[in-house]
Design a protein around this motif. Structure first.
Motif, PDB file in Angstrom:
ATOM      1  N   MET A 181       2.993  -3.064  11.403  1.00  0.00           N
ATOM      2  CA  MET A 181       1.934  -2.529  10.466  1.00  0.00           C
ATOM      3  C   MET A 181       2.473  -2.641   9.105  1.00  0.00           C
ATOM      4  N   THR A 182       1.518  -2.960   8.106  1.00  0.00           N
ATOM      5  CA  THR A 182       1.830  -3.281   6.709  1.00  0.00           C
ATOM      6  C   THR A 182       1.573  -1.960   5.884  1.00  0.00           C
ATOM      7  N   LEU A 183       2.256  -1.043   5.416  1.00  0.00           N
ATOM      8  CA  LEU A 183       1.750   0.011   4.850  1.00  0.00           C
ATOM      9  C   LEU A 183       1.851  -0.305   3.125  1.00  0.00           C
ATOM     10  N   VAL A 184       0.989   0.107   2.365  1.00  0.00           N
ATOM     11  CA  VAL A 184       0.932   0.112   0.858  1.00  0.00           C
ATOM     12  C   VAL A 184       1.041   1.287   0.427  1.00  0.00           C
ATOM     13  N   SER A 185       2.197   1.357  -0.785  1.00  0.00           N
ATOM     14  CA  SER A 185       2.373   2.587  -1.227  1.00  0.00           C
ATOM     15  C   SER A 185       2.712   2.373  -2.779  1.00  0.00           C
ATOM     16  N   TRP A 186       3.399   3.408  -3.412  1.00  0.00           N
ATOM     17  CA  TRP A 186       3.658   3.323  -4.899  1.00  0.00           C
ATOM     18  C   TRP A 186       5.088   3.135  -5.205  1.00  0.00           C
ATOM     19  N   GLY A 187       5.702   2.800  -4.152  1.00  0.00           N
ATOM     20  CA  GLY A 187       7.150   2.497  -4.465  1.00  0.00           C
ATOM     21  C   GLY A 187       7.945   3.803  -4.945  1.00  0.00           C
ATOM     22  N   GLY A 188       9.066   3.798  -5.089  1.00  0.00           N
ATOM     23  CA  GLY A 188       9.917   4.962  -5.880  1.00  0.00           C
ATOM     24  C   GLY A 188       9.963   6.070  -4.851  1.00  0.00           C
ATOM     25  N   ALA A 189      10.217   7.286  -5.528  1.00  0.00           N
ATOM     26  CA  ALA A 189      10.314   8.502  -4.771  1.00  0.00           C
ATOM     27  C   ALA A 189       9.438   8.999  -3.800  1.00  0.00           C
ATOM     28  N   TYR A 190       7.928   8.466  -4.358  1.00  0.00           N
ATOM     29  CA  TYR A 190       6.789   9.039  -3.339  1.00  0.00           C
ATOM     30  C   TYR A 190       6.849   8.137  -2.320  1.00  0.00           C
TER      31      TYR A 190
END
Lengths: 525, 372
Positions: free
Chosen positions: B33-42
């Motif tokens: 699965m491909t998850l999309v997020s904000w990068g970084g610490a989060y």
């Protein structure tokens, strides 16, 4: 070649066309064939690139730019309303007639089932604030409008709840139930798209109101298929039923449905193509009374276009001023030194754009290196630190630095071809240093300036990331707004219109450049 | 032509085989699965709190991260138009979720069926409560946009009130604000004497908008406008500004992890939500996998675990008591949560409906005002 022909003609003076190639075919034909083959081969060689450019560059850009006038969404989602609204006059200041509200109910019900109503709401919200939530909130209430009709018919006969009955009714309706037939067709289309079977899916609440409409208008009298008895029972019940008004039902859901401004917007933006986006791009708008200026507190795009052009010119100018001496040194210093200098020019060119921009932030900010240095030397006081970033100055400094190699490299390659003997000759004929430079050297380097300027100007006019980081409020370009509309506000139509204008401006300037300086005078090397 | 046909046949065959294999091994669920997020610490907090445990429990499944959340809406729209959605689960803020839902780009979810109930049996719908602001949106965290100030640059009386931002007399120096109308307009009105519950009613009118901009005008010369969440922490650390707004998690890491002389001004912090949406139109096997993951990733324990890595409040009521210590620093996380009672004395909830309607209009006005 010509010798051979002459010799041949001399031998056969009566039939000059009979020049033959080695294989016996006429020479002309054979030559043509060879040339054609060569052309095809050349075309085949560039075909991959050509196709690639067409598919991945020209087609998407064309498609994107086309969005600047596209507006099918309104007439496709609200087809009945758009037609019904033709009769209505916005200038009356009154909300439209009951027929329009009924058409809106039909369109809305279907588009809610297809989950398209919020999209059209968003589209219209670009023009009139509030329409987005008007459509979203009203969408949830469409079943409520159908409810009185549902109650009426189900009170007569619970059998109308089954999908089979509606399917049978549709199959034998012919032309006798036009309203219901149209609703059922939309139902079948929607179900097919969702991969559901219309014959077993829960019928839409809209069927009740449409069947009521067919009975009330008398159309249903012509029906003679199965279920006639059931239909007659419903017809009986309809006699004493006072149908609620659609206009009231809508205004009860949201007061704004009585607002003629909302209807005006729908009417103005009903056509399939609109100049609206282009008008917005030049701080105008398409109102019900035609084209008018945007209110002053929303006029921004002309300012930004002007600023983009002026600042790009300033950046190009400072690139020429800074780049020319460097290019001259590169072209005239001994090879060993000039190679080192070349590396110094190219090194930043190879460094990431973001790194260089962020480095300028560290250098230029008020607590940054340059200000610290100036305070330390005592040139400025601690309170009087210079503001050199987050404004137009910051953008000009950072972008001049970033685009400088694009000026230096073409200049350098042109200057390299100018023989130093010309200058010496000028001087030996009595010219001063300045005259020798200005009358002999400079004119020969103009093609390099032209090429560098075009590169730098066109690159800077579309620049986005550097102004965004160091530009603050007074140093941002039109491209920052385009990016905002592409990725944040999702107003792609407006972004496309702004982009088209920018493209047109660049082409226009290019054309003007060609007229004034001549594009043949541009040399990249 | 022949080559094309062969290629086509091969790819169809491959897809079919992959489908069959996938179906056999994982009960109809895709194995990646491909998850999309904000990068970084989060993003790493998400990875540590629920992606890694999920992958450990489901060997053979793989997850790919795509750091595209800040452009998710535009990219998802483009994918949808191209008919090839490659993302399975997308992390977005609530207002973006609303736009995606409005555009039909996100799938509607059923909290009862798709989300896990709390350990004490409370249904997911009640556990998330009011935070389920949209039919397509599954909230994970509550974050807030609030101010941080330099303790060494604000004098002897550190600010306790949001209006310190507009008080150039007692707190001279630059401040950083986000380069958009959202939040700034509300704070301006609050400090111009408008009652909290009246703010959006006032902001609906032209006069109210002019009033907010006039208030912002009083500090305009002293504002550095930011567009990336990392800007304010950098500006504070460099001493470029004496106070600035940003996300509370960014300030937490500036204060606790980087040890800068900065403190939080929680007053009138604006709560906002961040969470998942499932793109509309996923094929059945990918949808099944993503739903399975989603149920796990948004359960009570997982959301509480996330708070070990970042100072954002879990969106479930039942997760709050389970919030423990920071995984590396070992400090109690509860007092750093925006939702902690001591921090949440005076809060402001972002009005999604209002901004969905007024965003375009107010943004045009705000940008024009900025350019003046």
């Amino acid at each position: 070649m010509s010798d051979a022909t002459t010799a041949d003609t001399a031998k056969n003076p009566s039939r000059p066309e009979a020049v033959l190639a080695a294989d016996g075919t006429p020479l002309k034909k054979s030559l043509n064939r060879a040339l054609r083959r060569q052309k095809i081969r050349a075309l085949m060689l560039i075909a991959p690139l050509l196709l690639f450019v067409l598919i991945s560059f020209v087609a998407p850009i064309g498609d994107m730019l086309f969005r600047s006038v596209e507006n099918q969404i309104v007439s496709e989602t609200l087809p009945r309303t758009v037609v019904a609204l033709k009769e209505w006059d916005e200038a009356s200041g009154e909300p439209p007639s009951e027929q329009v509200y009924q058409a809106l109910y039909r369109d809305m019900f279907i588009s809610v089932e297809r989950k398209e109503h919020t999209r059209v709401g968003q589209r219209l919200n670009y023009e009139t604030t509030g329409i987005s939530s008007l459509f979203r909130k009203s969408g949830r209430k469409m079943d409520d409008i159908a409810e009185p009709y549902e109650d009426l018919i189900l009170d007569v006969d619970k059998g109308w709840k089954t999908p089979e009955r509606w399917a049978t009714l549709y199959d034998s309706a012919g032309t006798s139930l036009p309203a219901f037939t149209s609703a059922y067709e939309a139902f079948v289309e929607t179900m097919t798209e969702d991969g559901k079977d219309p014959a077993t899916t829960k019928p839409w609440e809209m069927f009740y109101s449409e069947l009521y409409d067919d009975i009330a208008t008398g159309d249903a009298a012509g029906y003679n298929g199965p279920l006639s008895a059931e239909l007659a029972a419903v017809t009986n019940a309809v006699q004493g039923f006072a149908a609620p008004s659609f206009a009231d039902a809508f205004t009860e859901i949201e007061e704004d449905w009585a607002d003629h401004e909302v209807w005006g917007t729908i009417k103005v933006y009903a056509p399939r193509f609109t100049p609206g986006y282009f008008l917005t791009s030049i701080d105008m708008q398409l109102g019900p009374d035609g084209i008018e200026a945007q209110p002053e507190e929303k006029q921004i795009y002309i300012t930004l276009f002007k600023r983009t052009l002026i600042m790009s010119l300033v950046i190009t100018g400072s690139c020429i001023l800074l780049g020319y001496p460097v290019a001259w040194l590169l072209a005239n210093l001994p090879m060993r030194v000039s190679n080192l200098l070349m590396i110094l020019v190219l090194l930043p060119f190879w460094t990431s754009l973001l790194v260089r921009t962020s480095a300028w932030k560290v250098l230029l900010q008020q607590q940054g290196v340059i200000n610290d240095l100036l305070v330390w030397i005592g040139l400025i006081s601690d309170e009087g630190r210079l503001v050199m970033i987050n404004n137009a100055t910051g953008t000009i400094i950072a972008m001049t630095h970033i685009l400088l190699p694009f000026m230096i490299l073409p200049l350098y390659s042109v200057m390299q071809t100018i023989p130093p003997t010309y200058l010496r000759a000028a001087k030996s004929l009595g010219a001063t240093n300045w005259t020798a430079f200005w009358r002999v050297y400079f004119p020969q380097s103009v093609p390099g300036i032209g090429a560098g300027s075009i590169l730098v100007f066109i690159l800077s006019i579309g620049y986005y990331i550097t102004p965004e980081i160091v530009g603050g409020t007074k140093g941002v370009f039109i491209s920052n707004r385009i990016a905002y509309h592409i990725s944040s506000s999702l107003n792609w139509g407006l972004a496309a219109a702004l982009g088209s204008i920018l493209l047109a401006v660049v082409l226009l300037l290019y054309w003007a450049y060609d007229k004034i300086v001549g594009i043949d005078n541009v040399k990249l090397g | 032509m022949k080559l094309k046909r062969t290629l086509l046949a091969t790819s169809v065959l491959t897809v079919a085989t992959a489908g069959i294999v996938g179906a056999e091994s994982h009960g109809g669920m895709a194995d990646s699965m491909t998850l999309v997020s904000w990068g970084g610490a989060y993003q790493s907090s998400q990875h540590n709190a629920y992606v890694e445990p999920y992958l450990a429990a489901n060997p053979g499944v793989s997850a790919i991260w795509d750091e595209s959340s800040n452009e998710a809406v535009a990219k998802l729209r483009a994918m949808n138009e191209a008919g090839n959605v490659t993302w399975d689960l997308v992390d977005v803020v609530a207002s973006d979720a609303m736009r995606l839902c409005d555009e039909g780009l996100a799938m509607e979810i059923d909290p009862e069926a798709d989300l896990a109930a709390a350990p004490d049996g409370t249904s997911a719908e009640d556990d998330f409560g009011d935070l389920l602001v949209n039919d397509c949106f599954i909230p994970q965290i509550v974050y807030s946009t609030t101010f941080g100030y330099r303790t060494d640059l604000v004098g002897d009386t550190p600010p306790t009130d949001i209006c310190a931002v507009f008080d150039l007399e007692n707190y001279p120096g630059k401040r950083s604000l986000e380069k958009r109308p959202i939040n700034n307009m509300e704070w301006a009105l609050l400090c111009d004497g408008v009652a909290k519950e009246e703010v959006y009613n006032v902001l609906e009118t032209d006069e109210g908008q002019a009033q907010a901009l006039a208030k912002l005008d009083t500090i305009k010369d002293q504002v550095v406008w930011w567009s990336a969440g990392a800007d304010t922490p950098q500006l504070l650390a460099d001493g470029e500004v004496i106070m600035g707004s940003t996300y509370n998690g960014r300030l937490f890491s500036l204060i606790e992890e980087q040890d800068q002389p900065v403190a939080m001004l929680w007053d009138a912090q604006v709560f906002d939500l961040d969470g998942w949406i499932i793109p509309a139109g996923l094929p059945a096997d990918r949808l099944a996998r993503v739903k399975d993951f989603l149920k796990f990733a948004t359960d009570t324990q997982r959301l509480a675990d996330q708070a070990k890595y970042i100072s954002y409040g879990p969106a479930r009521a039942s997760s709050a008591p389970l919030v423990g210590k920071h995984a590396e620093l070992g400090i109690e996380m509860a007092p750093h949560m925006p939702t902690d009672p001591a921090n949440a004395k005076n809060t402001f909830l972002y009005n999604y409906e209002f901004w969905a309607d007024y965003r375009d209009d107010l943004d045009a006005k705000f940008q024009t005002w900025l350019a003046k």
